[in-house]
Scaffold this motif. Structure first.
Motif, PDB file in Angstrom:
ATOM      1  N   THR A 176     -16.033 -25.425  17.353  1.00  0.00           N
ATOM      2  CA  THR A 176     -16.875 -24.497  18.117  1.00  0.00           C
ATOM      3  C   THR A 176     -16.982 -24.957  19.565  1.00  0.00           C
ATOM      4  O   THR A 176     -17.373 -26.107  19.836  1.00  0.00           O
ATOM      5  N   LEU A 177     -16.648 -24.073  20.487  1.00  0.00           N
ATOM      6  CA  LEU A 177     -16.704 -24.397  21.906  1.00  0.00           C
ATOM      7  C   LEU A 177     -18.146 -24.589  22.344  1.00  0.00           C
ATOM      8  O   LEU A 177     -19.001 -23.729  22.136  1.00  0.00           O
ATOM      9  N   THR A 178     -18.405 -25.731  22.964  1.00  0.00           N
ATOM     10  CA  THR A 178     -19.740 -26.090  23.433  1.00  0.00           C
ATOM     11  C   THR A 178     -19.635 -26.472  24.897  1.00  0.00           C
ATOM     12  O   THR A 178     -18.820 -27.322  25.264  1.00  0.00           O
ATOM     13  N   THR A 179     -20.441 -25.845  25.746  1.00  0.00           N
ATOM     14  CA  THR A 179     -20.335 -26.048  27.184  1.00  0.00           C
ATOM     15  C   THR A 179     -21.518 -26.847  27.720  1.00  0.00           C
ATOM     16  O   THR A 179     -22.475 -27.126  27.001  1.00  0.00           O
ATOM     17  N   ALA A 180     -21.458 -27.189  29.003  1.00  0.00           N
ATOM     18  CA  ALA A 180     -22.462 -28.054  29.625  1.00  0.00           C
ATOM     19  C   ALA A 180     -23.868 -27.525  29.385  1.00  0.00           C
ATOM     20  O   ALA A 180     -24.139 -26.325  29.523  1.00  0.00           O
ATOM     21  N   LEU A 206     -20.419 -40.444  24.652  1.00  0.00           N
ATOM     22  CA  LEU A 206     -18.967 -40.359  24.543  1.00  0.00           C
ATOM     23  C   LEU A 206     -18.391 -39.740  25.807  1.00  0.00           C
ATOM     24  O   LEU A 206     -18.850 -38.675  26.241  1.00  0.00           O
ATOM     25  N   LEU A 207     -17.410 -40.414  26.395  1.00  0.00           N
ATOM     26  CA  LEU A 207     -16.625 -39.878  27.506  1.00  0.00           C
ATOM     27  C   LEU A 207     -15.235 -39.557  26.982  1.00  0.00           C
ATOM     28  O   LEU A 207     -14.548 -40.437  26.431  1.00  0.00           O
ATOM     29  N   SER A 262     -24.738 -37.265   4.557  1.00  0.00           N
ATOM     30  CA  SER A 262     -26.176 -37.008   4.443  1.00  0.00           C
ATOM     31  C   SER A 262     -26.814 -36.719   5.792  1.00  0.00           C
ATOM     32  O   SER A 262     -27.965 -36.297   5.859  1.00  0.00           O
ATOM     33  N   PHE A 263     -26.069 -36.939   6.879  1.00  0.00           N
ATOM     34  CA  PHE A 263     -26.596 -36.741   8.227  1.00  0.00           C
ATOM     35  C   PHE A 263     -26.408 -35.304   8.685  1.00  0.00           C
ATOM     36  O   PHE A 263     -25.415 -34.649   8.356  1.00  0.00           O
ATOM     37  N   GLU A 264     -27.368 -34.820   9.483  1.00  0.00           N
ATOM     38  CA  GLU A 264     -27.117 -33.687  10.354  1.00  0.00           C
ATOM     39  C   GLU A 264     -26.820 -34.247  11.735  1.00  0.00           C
ATOM     40  O   GLU A 264     -27.281 -35.343  12.075  1.00  0.00           O
ATOM     41  N   HIS A 265     -26.024 -33.523  12.531  1.00  0.00           N
ATOM     42  CA  HIS A 265     -25.578 -34.040  13.822  1.00  0.00           C
ATOM     43  C   HIS A 265     -25.820 -33.032  14.933  1.00  0.00           C
ATOM     44  O   HIS A 265     -25.870 -31.821  14.700  1.00  0.00           O
ATOM     45  N   GLY A 266     -25.953 -33.558  16.134  1.00  0.00           N
ATOM     46  CA  GLY A 266     -26.070 -32.731  17.320  1.00  0.00           C
ATOM     47  C   GLY A 266     -25.214 -33.287  18.437  1.00  0.00           C
ATOM     48  O   GLY A 266     -25.052 -34.513  18.561  1.00  0.00           O
ATOM     49  N   VAL A 267     -24.650 -32.417  19.238  1.00  0.00           N
ATOM     50  CA  VAL A 267     -23.872 -32.800  20.411  1.00  0.00           C
ATOM     51  C   VAL A 267     -24.486 -32.118  21.623  1.00  0.00           C
ATOM     52  O   VAL A 267     -24.548 -30.882  21.687  1.00  0.00           O
ATOM     53  N   LEU A 268     -24.975 -32.915  22.571  1.00  0.00           N
ATOM     54  CA  LEU A 268     -25.462 -32.395  23.850  1.00  0.00           C
ATOM     55  C   LEU A 268     -24.374 -32.648  24.891  1.00  0.00           C
ATOM     56  O   LEU A 268     -24.002 -33.805  25.152  1.00  0.00           O
ATOM     57  N   VAL A 269     -23.856 -31.585  25.488  1.00  0.00           N
ATOM     58  CA  VAL A 269     -22.792 -31.717  26.486  1.00  0.00           C
ATOM     59  C   VAL A 269     -23.434 -31.870  27.865  1.00  0.00           C
ATOM     60  O   VAL A 269     -24.184 -31.004  28.316  1.00  0.00           O
ATOM     61  N   ASP A 270     -23.125 -32.977  28.523  1.00  0.00           N
ATOM     62  CA  ASP A 270     -23.613 -33.205  29.885  1.00  0.00           C
ATOM     63  C   ASP A 270     -22.692 -32.567  30.907  1.00  0.00           C
ATOM     64  O   ASP A 270     -23.143 -31.934  31.858  1.00  0.00           O
ATOM     65  N   SER A 271     -21.389 -32.747  30.743  1.00  0.00           N
ATOM     66  CA  SER A 271     -20.423 -32.173  31.693  1.00  0.00           C
ATOM     67  C   SER A 271     -19.148 -31.813  30.959  1.00  0.00           C
ATOM     68  O   SER A 271     -18.778 -32.451  29.970  1.00  0.00           O
ATOM     69  N   GLY A 272     -18.472 -30.775  31.454  1.00  0.00           N
ATOM     70  CA  GLY A 272     -17.245 -30.306  30.828  1.00  0.00           C
ATOM     71  C   GLY A 272     -17.521 -29.384  29.656  1.00  0.00           C
ATOM     72  O   GLY A 272     -18.651 -28.937  29.431  1.00  0.00           O
ATOM     73  N   VAL A 328     -15.072 -34.860  29.863  1.00  0.00           N
ATOM     74  CA  VAL A 328     -16.293 -34.481  29.157  1.00  0.00           C
ATOM     75  C   VAL A 328     -17.181 -35.707  28.974  1.00  0.00           C
ATOM     76  O   VAL A 328     -16.711 -36.793  28.633  1.00  0.00           O
ATOM     77  N   ARG A 329     -18.468 -35.519  29.222  1.00  0.00           N
ATOM     78  CA  ARG A 329     -19.457 -36.512  28.843  1.00  0.00           C
ATOM     79  C   ARG A 329     -20.468 -35.828  27.930  1.00  0.00           C
ATOM     80  O   ARG A 329     -20.955 -34.739  28.223  1.00  0.00           O
ATOM     81  N   LEU A 330     -20.801 -36.479  26.817  1.00  0.00           N
ATOM     82  CA  LEU A 330     -21.725 -35.891  25.860  1.00  0.00           C
ATOM     83  C   LEU A 330     -22.529 -36.983  25.175  1.00  0.00           C
ATOM     84  O   LEU A 330     -22.153 -38.164  25.177  1.00  0.00           O
ATOM     85  N   LEU A 331     -23.654 -36.570  24.596  1.00  0.00           N
ATOM     86  CA  LEU A 331     -24.431 -37.421  23.711  1.00  0.00           C
ATOM     87  C   LEU A 331     -24.247 -36.910  22.288  1.00  0.00           C
ATOM     88  O   LEU A 331     -24.370 -35.704  22.028  1.00  0.00           O
ATOM     89  N   LEU A 332     -23.935 -37.840  21.385  1.00  0.00           N
ATOM     90  CA  LEU A 332     -23.777 -37.522  19.971  1.00  0.00           C
ATOM     91  C   LEU A 332     -24.978 -38.096  19.227  1.00  0.00           C
ATOM     92  O   LEU A 332     -25.232 -39.301  19.283  1.00  0.00           O
TER      93      LEU A 332
END
Length: 338
Positions: free
Chosen positions: A232-236, A200-201, A215-225, A259-263
């Motif tokens: 909840t604030l999540t940084t690079a 996601l950009l 039923s899902f658990e999720h994760g967000v990896l922030v690449d930039s921004g 922001v670029r991230l992987l969901l």
């Protein structure tokens, strides 16, 4: 330089990954996971930022391994040079932001990994592969992820799939769904447990909200921004975790920077796995056998019982590189890490 496609730590940890199912009752349900720096290889090693697995969390759905690397200038670092190495019981998920990598494997596939295109290798009962950054690559930047195959699928035949998702574009974001389904976009690649993977950009200061499978658990990896993930604030370089039970994913970019991230997401795997080096199994004895098979196949060690060599992993097509020997196993039986 050694690359992020293989776990090339000199002393890889043995891990039994168990589900963490408790729903957090704090005001914010999001848990922040910090990366650890891992040098892969020798003196000019590629440094990766590893957020899965770690002591506080082993899995997000079936996602069991996440390395985030770059941007690295290849002229200074030497690029990615990963000789043939084995895998069992997993799928490797290669996703690039910048650069190009050449992939060859023992199932007969030869392909290029390019930005915005998924390369998915299913190891199943056993496969080996190599990855080399191409001569024209200047900047190498991306992520390498693994998903653990469930019991019903972990001995399937190895295969390779490529998919270039069409982006979903709005005024505020650009979304590429490379595994699973989100926002009306569905990836056709074969999955063996319910999963989600997307890039996601987000424009600076913009937001995006998506319906989520509870039923899902999720994760967000922030690449930039920097982004707020369900408040909840999540940084690079951080990985933020959201447990099951939430019907929406809400992402809001902080002002001033795109922001670029992987969901990532998935249903809890519901199984314990043992992960050591590049193998995923279910117990210590399986890992020992996989290592014996690999060492015998590459001529690094004879089989202790004097039996014929295994052909579990095969040979990489058109390979000109030496095969990578496995590290020495720990002296004790591999046990759960608690």
């Amino acid at each position: 330089m050694q690359g992020a496609m293989s776990n090339l730590e000199r002393d890889p940890l043995e891990l039994v990954c168990e589900e963490e199912r408790k729903t957090r009752l704090a005001q914010s349900p999001v848990e922040l996971l910090e990366p650890r720096d891992v040098p892969l290889g020798g003196p000019r090693a590629m440094n990766v930022r590893r957020t899965l697995p770690q002591r506080n969390r082993s899995l997000i759905g079936a996602w069991c391994f996440l390395d985030h690397y770059g941007p690295d200038r290849v002229s200074e670092t030497g690029g990615m040079h990963v000789p043939p190495h084995p895998h069992t019981g997993l799928q490797t998920v290669s996703w690039l932001f910048t650069g190009e990598i050449e992939h060859r494997d023992s199932a007969g596939y030869h392909a290029m990994v390019r930005p915005g295109e998924l390369n998915l290798m299913t190891a199943g009962s056993g496969i080996c592969h190599s990855e080399i950054s191409t001569p024209g690559t200047d900047i190498l930047h991306g992520a390498q992820l693994w998903t653990a195959l469930p019991e019903k699928a972990r001995f399937i035949e190895p295969r390779f799939d490529h998919y270039a998702p069409e982006p979903v574009v709005t005024d505020t974001y650009e979304l590429r769904v490379f595994m699973g389904s989100l926002a009306g976009s569905t990836s056709p690649v074969p999955l063996h447990s319910p999963l989600l993977g997307a890039e996601l950009l987000l424009e600076a200061g913009a937001g995006a909200a998506f319906d989520a499978d509870t039923s899902f658990e999720h994760g967000v990896l922030v690449d930039s921004g920097s982004v707020r993930f369900n408040g909840t604030l999540t940084t690079a370089d951080q990985l933020a975790y959201l447990p099951p039970g939430h019907g929406s994913i809400e992402l809001s970019a902080e002002p001033g920077e795109r922001v670029r991230l992987l969901l990532l997401g998935g249903e809890p795997l519901g199984e314990s796995i043992v992960m050591w080096w590049n193998f995923v199994g279910r117990d210590h004895d399986e890992i020992v056998e996989y290592r014996k098979n690999w060492q015998a196949e590459i001529g690094a060690e004879p089989r202790a019982d004097g039996s014929a060599e295994s052909s579990r992993f095969g040979k990489v097509v058109d390979n000109t590189l030496d095969y990578l020997p496995a590290p020495v196993l720990p002296n004790a039986r591999i046990r759960p890490r608690r």
